[in-house]
Design a protein around this motif. Structure first.
Motif, PDB file in Angstrom:
ATOM      1  N   ARG A  19      35.677  28.925  48.445  1.00 53.04           N
ATOM      2  CA  ARG A  19      35.352  27.584  47.656  1.00 53.04           C
ATOM      3  C   ARG A  19      36.674  26.775  47.800  1.00 53.04           C
ATOM      4  O   ARG A  19      36.722  25.471  47.738  1.00 53.04           O
ATOM      5  N   ARG A  20      38.011  27.402  47.488  1.00 53.56           N
ATOM      6  CA  ARG A  20      39.127  26.651  47.723  1.00 53.56           C
ATOM      7  C   ARG A  20      39.543  26.021  48.637  1.00 53.56           C
ATOM      8  O   ARG A  20      39.231  26.270  49.851  1.00 53.56           O
ATOM      9  N   ASP A  24      43.718  22.446  46.656  1.00 51.89           N
ATOM     10  CA  ASP A  24      44.089  23.516  45.631  1.00 51.89           C
ATOM     11  C   ASP A  24      45.418  24.056  45.632  1.00 51.89           C
ATOM     12  O   ASP A  24      46.128  24.495  44.723  1.00 51.89           O
ATOM     13  N   TYR A 177      35.154  32.087  38.609  1.00 55.19           N
ATOM     14  CA  TYR A 177      35.631  31.013  39.172  1.00 55.19           C
ATOM     15  C   TYR A 177      34.993  29.620  38.337  1.00 55.19           C
ATOM     16  O   TYR A 177      35.816  28.671  38.252  1.00 55.19           O
ATOM     17  N   PRO A 180      35.296  28.082  34.888  1.00 51.14           N
ATOM     18  CA  PRO A 180      36.421  28.968  34.921  1.00 51.14           C
ATOM     19  C   PRO A 180      36.501  29.707  33.693  1.00 51.14           C
ATOM     20  O   PRO A 180      36.257  29.153  32.347  1.00 51.14           O
ATOM     21  N   PHE A 209      40.043  36.860  38.269  1.00 50.58           N
ATOM     22  CA  PHE A 209      40.141  35.442  38.268  1.00 50.58           C
ATOM     23  C   PHE A 209      41.127  34.858  37.035  1.00 50.58           C
ATOM     24  O   PHE A 209      41.239  35.311  36.187  1.00 50.58           O
ATOM     25  N   GLU A 232      41.724  33.976  46.856  1.00 40.83           N
ATOM     26  CA  GLU A 232      40.236  33.802  46.232  1.00 40.83           C
ATOM     27  C   GLU A 232      40.070  33.579  45.109  1.00 40.83           C
ATOM     28  O   GLU A 232      39.339  32.997  44.716  1.00 40.83           O
ATOM     29  N   ASN A 233      40.861  34.471  43.991  1.00 48.42           N
ATOM     30  CA  ASN A 233      40.913  34.553  42.814  1.00 48.42           C
ATOM     31  C   ASN A 233      41.750  33.903  42.126  1.00 48.42           C
ATOM     32  O   ASN A 233      41.516  33.487  40.984  1.00 48.42           O
ATOM     33  N   ASN A 234      43.082  33.909  42.678  1.00 52.28           N
ATOM     34  CA  ASN A 234      44.059  33.245  41.679  1.00 52.28           C
ATOM     35  C   ASN A 234      45.264  32.625  42.615  1.00 52.28           C
ATOM     36  O   ASN A 234      45.679  33.340  43.764  1.00 52.28           O
TER      37      ASN A 234
END
Length: 260
Positions: A19-20, A24, A177, A180, A209, A232-234
């Protein structure tokens, strides 16, 4: 030949996700070349495998088998000691048939797949069960993504019934995500409680996340789990400031693991 991912590595890099975008974080790798370079830098800091997403020319999440084969070929050339696990993530775009198809076409060393996506119904699913058994026979370990305790209970049920063959691998997703939700180390405990009846038969990992990612991964490491880390997560340091890149996040984590 036994897959190098038949046993999960201690640390797997997840550098981009589905997604990012660059807006971002400018260091988010999108192209195959950028992903390989991010893997190279993280490998030097201790990452043992790559959890791979590929993007199309517009930067959108893709399950294109050709792109995955290209990425795997580049990884073999640049980083032959770093195996690649592909994702089948739907991201609201793909259904179970295409998710299964990409694994059959790519024949990767490993794949991650959300249990709720590949086996969406509550009842029997011959297509899903057949896919999982085919993957086991083909030597492709499937790491089952478990988003919540309900997923974990279903995983235990299907394993107990013999519907999910080994090697038994899973990853607990802490936080979310969208919408959030920041992960907390205590989020791990309910997953471990549910999977306790399976004991040491399950090779498990954690991703988390938000800026508590490192704290969550350290808790998982203390409890004998494996770790998936990356943008991907952070994309933040624990203090909430933007991280430099994937390798810097990994470097900081490894330093803390060594001091725990």
């Amino acid at each position: 030949m036994t897959s190098r991912l038949a046993v999960l590595p201690r640390i797997m890099l997840a550098p981009n996700g589905a997604r990012r975008l660059k807006r971002d974080h400018p260091a988010l790798p999108l192209s195959i070349a950028e992903t390989v370079e991010a893997a190279r830098a993280a490998h030097a800091e201790g990452a043992e495998a790559l959890h791979a997403h590929v993007r199309d020319e517009a930067g959108r999440h893709s399950l294109d088998a050709g792109l995955y084969r290209e990425l795997i070929a580049e990884m073999r050339r640049a980083l032959p000691d770093m195996p690649v696990q592909i994702t089948t993530e739907a991201a609201g775009l793909f259904g179970p048939e295409l998710q299964r198809q990409v694994v059959r076409e790519v024949l990767p060393e490993g794949a991650s797949a959300a249990l709720r996506e590949l086996w969406p119904g509550a009842g029997p699913d011959p297509e899903a069960q057949g896919f999982y058994h085919w993957a086991a026979e083909a030597g492709i370990p499937i790491q089952h993504i478990l988003f919540d305790v309900a997923d974990a209970r279903r995983f235990v049920e299907l394993v107990t019934r013999g519907a999910l063959p080994g090697p038994l691998q899973c990853i607990f997703v802490l936080g979310a995500y969208a919408p959030p939700r920041m992960a907390q180390p205590a989020d791990l405990l309910p997953f471990l409680s549910v999977l306790a009846p399976l004991g040491a038969a399950v090779d498990w990992a954690v991703c988390a996340f938000g800026r508590n990612e490192a704290a969550c991964l350290r808790e998982a490491d203390r409890r004998g789990g494996k770790l998936r880390i990356g943008f991907e997560n952070n994309i933040h340091r624990p203090d909430g400031t933007p991280a430099e890149d994937n390798a810097a996040q990994l470097r900081a984590l490894v330093a803390r693991l060594g001091s725990d």
